[in-house]
Design a protein around this motif. Structure first.
Motif, PDB file in Angstrom:
ATOM      1  N   GLN A  61       0.868  -1.240   0.075  1.00 44.20           N
ATOM      2  CA  GLN A  61       0.010  -0.047   0.141  1.00 44.20           C
ATOM      3  C   GLN A  61       0.855   1.412  -0.053  1.00 44.20           C
ATOM      4  OE1 GLN A  61      -3.227   0.144  -0.394  1.00 44.20           O
ATOM      5  NE2 GLN A  61      -3.381  -2.033  -0.305  1.00 44.20           N
ATOM      6  N   GLN A  62       1.901   1.274   0.717  1.00 47.54           N
ATOM      7  CA  GLN A  62       2.924   2.332   0.743  1.00 47.54           C
ATOM      8  C   GLN A  62       3.351   2.687  -0.627  1.00 47.54           C
ATOM      9  OE1 GLN A  62       5.532   1.420   3.918  1.00 47.54           O
ATOM     10  NE2 GLN A  62       4.114   1.565   5.383  1.00 47.54           N
ATOM     11  N   ARG A  63       4.132   1.549  -1.074  1.00 44.56           N
ATOM     12  CA  ARG A  63       4.656   1.591  -2.412  1.00 44.56           C
ATOM     13  C   ARG A  63       3.536   2.049  -3.559  1.00 44.56           C
ATOM     14  NH1 ARG A  63       9.564  -0.990  -2.997  1.00 44.56           N
ATOM     15  NH2 ARG A  63      10.554  -0.567  -0.889  1.00 44.56           N
ATOM     16  N   SER A  64       2.357   1.872  -3.406  1.00 41.80           N
ATOM     17  CA  SER A  64       1.227   2.066  -4.503  1.00 41.80           C
ATOM     18  C   SER A  64       1.147   3.642  -4.164  1.00 41.80           C
ATOM     19  CB  SER A  64       0.123   1.236  -4.003  1.00 41.80           C
ATOM     20  OG  SER A  64      -1.061   1.884  -4.905  1.00 41.80           O
ATOM     21  N   GLY A  65       1.046   3.935  -2.911  1.00 40.53           N
ATOM     22  CA  GLY A  65       1.023   5.565  -2.770  1.00 40.53           C
ATOM     23  C   GLY A  65       1.935   6.389  -3.223  1.00 40.53           C
ATOM     24  N   LYS A  66       3.085   5.870  -2.955  1.00 43.23           N
ATOM     25  CA  LYS A  66       4.322   6.680  -3.570  1.00 43.23           C
ATOM     26  C   LYS A  66       4.429   6.463  -5.253  1.00 43.23           C
ATOM     27  CE  LYS A  66       8.421   8.434  -3.060  1.00 43.23           C
ATOM     28  NZ  LYS A  66       8.621   9.620  -2.511  1.00 43.23           N
ATOM     29  N   GLU A  71       3.613   9.509 -10.163  1.00 42.56           N
ATOM     30  CA  GLU A  71       3.042   9.866 -11.280  1.00 42.56           C
ATOM     31  C   GLU A  71       2.366  11.259 -11.357  1.00 42.56           C
ATOM     32  OE1 GLU A  71      -1.318   8.034 -12.786  1.00 42.56           O
ATOM     33  OE2 GLU A  71       0.000   6.477 -12.335  1.00 42.56           O
ATOM     34  N   GLU A  72       1.633  11.744 -10.315  1.00 46.27           N
ATOM     35  CA  GLU A  72       1.339  13.320 -10.463  1.00 46.27           C
ATOM     36  C   GLU A  72       2.502  14.223 -10.768  1.00 46.27           C
ATOM     37  OE1 GLU A  72      -1.091  16.269  -7.486  1.00 46.27           O
ATOM     38  OE2 GLU A  72      -0.715  14.227  -7.002  1.00 46.27           O
ATOM     39  N   THR A  73       3.816  13.988 -10.108  1.00 48.45           N
ATOM     40  CA  THR A  73       4.641  14.663 -10.139  1.00 48.45           C
ATOM     41  C   THR A  73       5.105  14.655 -11.835  1.00 48.45           C
ATOM     42  OG1 THR A  73       5.499  14.468  -8.077  1.00 48.45           O
ATOM     43  CG2 THR A  73       7.166  15.350  -9.661  1.00 48.45           C
ATOM     44  N   ASN A  74       5.381  13.495 -11.939  1.00 47.67           N
ATOM     45  CA  ASN A  74       5.748  13.094 -13.563  1.00 47.67           C
ATOM     46  C   ASN A  74       4.654  13.950 -14.433  1.00 47.67           C
ATOM     47  OD1 ASN A  74       7.507  11.404 -15.700  1.00 47.67           O
ATOM     48  ND2 ASN A  74       5.571  10.724 -16.126  1.00 47.67           N
ATOM     49  N   GLY A  75       3.480  13.843 -14.315  1.00 47.36           N
ATOM     50  CA  GLY A  75       2.473  14.462 -14.963  1.00 47.36           C
ATOM     51  C   GLY A  75       2.668  16.095 -15.266  1.00 47.36           C
ATOM     52  N   SER A  76       2.941  16.409 -14.107  1.00 47.36           N
ATOM     53  CA  SER A  76       3.335  17.877 -13.932  1.00 47.36           C
ATOM     54  C   SER A  76       4.473  18.353 -14.567  1.00 47.36           C
ATOM     55  CB  SER A  76       3.289  18.519 -12.498  1.00 47.36           C
ATOM     56  OG  SER A  76       3.536  19.508 -12.375  1.00 47.36           O
ATOM     57  N   VAL A  77       5.517  17.622 -14.603  1.00 47.52           N
ATOM     58  CA  VAL A  77       6.792  18.100 -15.130  1.00 47.52           C
ATOM     59  C   VAL A  77       6.582  17.820 -16.742  1.00 47.52           C
ATOM     60  CG1 VAL A  77       9.143  17.088 -15.498  1.00 47.52           C
ATOM     61  CG2 VAL A  77       8.298  17.200 -13.134  1.00 47.52           C
ATOM     62  N   ARG A  78       5.983  16.523 -17.337  1.00 46.74           N
ATOM     63  CA  ARG A  78       5.727  16.513 -18.757  1.00 46.74           C
ATOM     64  C   ARG A  78       4.841  17.800 -19.219  1.00 46.74           C
ATOM     65  NH1 ARG A  78       2.671  11.333 -20.332  1.00 46.74           N
ATOM     66  NH2 ARG A  78       4.574  10.286 -19.250  1.00 46.74           N
ATOM     67  N   GLY A 187       1.448   0.055 -11.640  1.00 50.16           N
ATOM     68  CA  GLY A 187       2.244   0.414 -10.369  1.00 50.16           C
ATOM     69  C   GLY A 187       1.295   0.429  -9.285  1.00 50.16           C
ATOM     70  N   ARG A 188       0.171   0.633  -9.428  1.00 51.42           N
ATOM     71  CA  ARG A 188      -0.600   0.942  -8.289  1.00 51.42           C
ATOM     72  C   ARG A 188      -1.764  -0.209  -7.926  1.00 51.42           C
ATOM     73  NH1 ARG A 188      -2.949   6.803  -9.791  1.00 51.42           N
ATOM     74  NH2 ARG A 188      -3.887   6.445  -7.853  1.00 51.42           N
ATOM     75  N   VAL A 189      -1.994  -0.310  -6.770  1.00 52.88           N
ATOM     76  CA  VAL A 189      -2.985  -1.514  -6.227  1.00 52.88           C
ATOM     77  C   VAL A 189      -4.455  -1.015  -5.924  1.00 52.88           C
ATOM     78  CG1 VAL A 189      -3.201  -3.179  -4.720  1.00 52.88           C
ATOM     79  CG2 VAL A 189      -0.894  -2.631  -5.476  1.00 52.88           C
ATOM     80  N   TYR A 190      -5.324  -1.642  -6.493  1.00 54.83           N
ATOM     81  CA  TYR A 190      -6.722  -1.403  -6.117  1.00 54.83           C
ATOM     82  C   TYR A 190      -7.522  -2.635  -5.731  1.00 54.83           C
ATOM     83  CZ  TYR A 190      -5.639   2.452  -9.095  1.00 54.83           C
ATOM     84  OH  TYR A 190      -4.932   3.567  -9.736  1.00 54.83           O
ATOM     85  N   SER A 191      -8.692  -2.117  -4.865  1.00 55.77           N
ATOM     86  CA  SER A 191      -9.427  -3.501  -4.138  1.00 55.77           C
ATOM     87  C   SER A 191     -10.871  -3.097  -4.797  1.00 55.77           C
ATOM     88  CB  SER A 191      -9.542  -3.409  -2.779  1.00 55.77           C
ATOM     89  OG  SER A 191      -8.366  -3.698  -2.344  1.00 55.77           O
ATOM     90  N   PRO A 192     -11.568  -4.115  -4.871  1.00 59.41           N
ATOM     91  CA  PRO A 192     -13.088  -3.916  -5.563  1.00 59.41           C
ATOM     92  C   PRO A 192     -13.957  -2.807  -4.474  1.00 59.41           C
ATOM     93  CG  PRO A 192     -12.746  -6.144  -4.757  1.00 59.41           C
ATOM     94  CD  PRO A 192     -11.413  -5.624  -4.757  1.00 59.41           C
ATOM     95  N   PRO A 193     -14.936  -2.318  -5.085  1.00 53.77           N
ATOM     96  CA  PRO A 193     -15.332  -2.308  -6.629  1.00 53.77           C
ATOM     97  C   PRO A 193     -14.294  -2.069  -7.499  1.00 53.77           C
ATOM     98  CG  PRO A 193     -16.654  -0.670  -5.365  1.00 53.77           C
ATOM     99  CD  PRO A 193     -15.720  -1.296  -4.270  1.00 53.77           C
TER     100      PRO A 193
END
Length: 255
Positions: A61-66, A71-78, A187-193
């Motif tokens: 969960q920590q790695r998923s959050g990281k 990803e957000e930072t990468n998008g901003s830089v792009r 690279g990110r983890v999700y649970s249902p639904p």
């Protein structure tokens, strides 16, 4: 007894028959292996109170959050880089329009329009079989990778201009994978639904969902055991542009 044409079958279940002696020997051998493995793993500790699995779950969960933050930072830089490139490369309006079209096709640009969303969920914890269906096995009560892939593939066939799974935009290299009861996407983890949203003509998208044999098979489980299935139509939805990495590790020509 259930109607055989309408009865869901658990994925990959097969029945093997062995002679009694072979089965008995196999049971004792397996029991011995379990005892040895348990002893080596426990090393004198109580396996029921060992927090190793909890620590692993927390780490995931920590790695998923990281990854989400990166990803957000990468998008901003792009976005900053793209703005500088457009300002300094001296392209014509026609070239800029062509670039914009390619960005939309690649999924790196935002996409707005009419849409259809599909939500899939596991059966309730206390789920039982509805009348006329066999008792469920554990695999009958959860969402599988093949179910998510069936929805995504149907939406593409239905003319989707872009697809988002949970909060991430899909691109040509995206892979929808499930490990256990969780979805791992880019690279990110999700649970249902699990929610899948597609921008496109709602009539064509819903028709493609109705025509999918894999989805029709999933709907048998919805009817039998109460798995979640919900289709919604939206007048206006904006999908985010893909903001992750686009490095391609391996590719093979088709045909």
């Amino acid at each position: 007894m259930s109607n055989s044409a309408d009865s869901p079958r658990g994925p990959g279940r097969r029945i093997f028959r062995h002679p009694a002696r072979v089965l008995t020997a196999a049971v004792f051998a397996l029991a011995g292996l379990i005892f040895v493995t348990s002893a080596n793993t426990a090393k004198g500790t109580n396996l029921r109170t060992d927090s190793s699995l909890l620590k692993l779950s927390d780490l995931i969960q920590q790695r998923s959050g990281k990854n989400a933050q990166l990803e957000e930072t990468n998008g901003s830089v792009r976005e900053d880089i793209d703005a500088l490139v457009r300002r300094d490369h001296g392209a014509t309006e026609e070239e800029n329009a062509r670039l914009k079209k390619l960005e939309r096709a690649a999924g790196s640009d935002k996409l707005s329009g009419r849409a259809v969303s599909v939500t899939l969920d596991d059966a309730p914890p206390d789920a039982t079989a509805n009348p006329g269906y066999p008792d469920p096995q554990p695999n009958d009560l959860v969402i599988h990778q093949q179910d998510l892939q069936a929805v995504v593939n149907a939406l593409w066939r239905g003319g989707a201009q872009g697809i988002q799974v949970m909060d991430q935009r899909l691109i040509s290299t995206s892979a929808v994978r499930c490990v256990g009861n969780t979805l791992i996407l880019q690279g990110r983890v999700y649970s249902p639904p699990y929610k899948i949203t597609a921008v496109g003509d709602p009539a064509g998208l819903k028709r493609a969902l109705d025509d999918s044999p894999a989805i029709n098979n999933y709907l048998l489980y919805v009817k039998a055991y109460g798995l979640g299935w919900k289709v919604d139509e939206h007048r206006a939805v904006t999908l985010p542009g893909y903001s992750g990495t686009v490095e391609l590790h391996q590719a093979k020509p088709v045909g």
